[in-house]
Structure formats: structure tokens, C-alpha cells
Design a protein around this motif. Structure first.
Motif, PDB file in Angstrom:
ATOM      1  N   ASP A   5       0.863  -1.375  -0.095  1.00 34.21           N
ATOM      2  CA  ASP A   5      -0.103   0.040  -0.200  1.00 34.21           C
ATOM      3  C   ASP A   5       0.941   1.396   0.192  1.00 34.21           C
ATOM      4  OD1 ASP A   5      -2.415  -1.267   0.053  1.00 34.21           O
ATOM      5  OD2 ASP A   5      -2.388  -1.017   2.411  1.00 34.21           O
ATOM      6  N   ASP A   6       2.144   1.171   0.460  1.00 36.36           N
ATOM      7  CA  ASP A   6       2.632   2.190   1.008  1.00 36.36           C
ATOM      8  C   ASP A   6       3.335   2.391  -0.597  1.00 36.36           C
ATOM      9  OD1 ASP A   6       2.524   2.374   3.743  1.00 36.36           O
ATOM     10  OD2 ASP A   6       4.150   1.266   3.666  1.00 36.36           O
ATOM     11  N   ARG A  76       4.666  15.126  -0.231  1.00 37.45           N
ATOM     12  CA  ARG A  76       4.289  14.963   0.946  1.00 37.45           C
ATOM     13  C   ARG A  76       3.260  14.618   1.909  1.00 37.45           C
ATOM     14  NH1 ARG A  76       7.290   9.866   2.355  1.00 37.45           N
ATOM     15  NH2 ARG A  76       7.640   8.955   0.020  1.00 37.45           N
ATOM     16  N   SER A  79       0.152  13.972   3.132  1.00 41.06           N
ATOM     17  CA  SER A  79       0.402  12.457   3.112  1.00 41.06           C
ATOM     18  C   SER A  79       0.122  11.912   4.193  1.00 41.06           C
ATOM     19  CB  SER A  79       1.355  12.187   2.147  1.00 41.06           C
ATOM     20  OG  SER A  79       1.915  10.643   1.617  1.00 41.06           O
ATOM     21  N   ARG A  80      -0.324  10.741   4.791  1.00 44.49           N
ATOM     22  CA  ARG A  80      -0.309   9.779   5.011  1.00 44.49           C
ATOM     23  C   ARG A  80       1.423   9.195   5.485  1.00 44.49           C
ATOM     24  NH1 ARG A  80       0.068   4.495   3.911  1.00 44.49           N
ATOM     25  NH2 ARG A  80      -0.415   3.369   2.251  1.00 44.49           N
ATOM     26  N   LEU A  81       1.822   8.965   4.477  1.00 39.28           N
ATOM     27  CA  LEU A  81       3.218   8.413   3.972  1.00 39.28           C
ATOM     28  C   LEU A  81       4.110   9.595   5.065  1.00 39.28           C
ATOM     29  CD1 LEU A  81       3.993   7.628   0.150  1.00 39.28           C
ATOM     30  CD2 LEU A  81       2.721   5.979   2.399  1.00 39.28           C
ATOM     31  N   GLY A  82       4.198  10.335   5.501  1.00 41.44           N
ATOM     32  CA  GLY A  82       5.020  11.384   6.202  1.00 41.44           C
ATOM     33  C   GLY A  82       6.092  11.596   5.613  1.00 41.44           C
TER      34      GLY A  82
END
Length: 113
Positions: A5-6, A76, A79-82
């Protein structure tokens, strides 16, 4: 650990393109550590981008350029990726020696756990 997912979200955020050259990345894209592991970079989504194998190899163990830092932070944002904090510490630093010092200080300031 970077999940499937990432990787899919990175692909969307990067517009399906290699982070470094901007050409379509394709299914054979590799993970590149923005702050190299050799210098304390971690293997987590906030420090990883998708890149062609060749672009990844050409980058090697260097820190990102100021332009790459700005592009990474823009991609980013929200984004949840941070963003791994030592990358944010590079914003606005043009001198390579100062950049290494900023990264080292930011890594040292991270909570131990």
C-alpha cells in the motif's frame, strides 16, 4: 517496513514517475532512501521514494539536493506516508557540509525506542 500500500501511494504521489529523472517509473521501480542508510537513514515510508534502478545507483550515498528536498516535502504534504524529520531538517540548506550536520543533529534528536 514498506508495505505494498505504501508503494502504491508513493507511485500516486510521484505521478508514476521516477523521483530523480521524472521519467515513467514502471513496474520495476526500486525503493531509494532519501537519506541513505549508510548515514543513518531508516527503512520507513517517510524516507523512501520510487526510482529507476539506474537513478538509484547514480544517486548512491549522497544526501538529496535542495530541489529534491523541496519536491519530496511538496509530494508528501498531507500524505499518510509522512516525512522523516531529518529530511525536513535539510530544507533551505545548500551547503553539503551543513547538510550532513543538520541530518546528524536531527537523527540524534529523534526519540529512542
Amino acid at each position: 517496513m514498506i508495505t505494498r500500500d505504501d508503494a502504491q501511494l508513493m507511485d500516486v504521489l510521484q505521478g508514476g514517475r521516477c523521483f530523480y529523472c521524472g521519467e515513467p517509473a514502471g513496474a520495476k521501480a526500486t525503493f531509494d532512501h532519501v537519506v541513505p542508510q549508510a548515514y543513518g537513514g531508516v527503512d520507513e515510508p517517510g524516507n523512501v521514494v520510487l526510482a529507476h534502478r539506474r537513478c538509484n545507483q547514480l544517486k548512491g550515498d549522497r544526501l538529496p539536493t535542495p530541489e529534491e528536498v523541496d519536491r519530496f516535502l511538496d509530494q508528501r504534504r498531507g500524505s499518510r506516508l509522512g516525512v522523516w524529520p531529518p529530511i525536513a531538517a535539510l530544507q533551505g540548506i545548500d551547503d553539503e557540509d551543513e547538510a550532513w550536520i543538520a541530518v546528524a543533529r536531527a537523527i540524534a534528536a529523534l526519540p529512542r525506542g
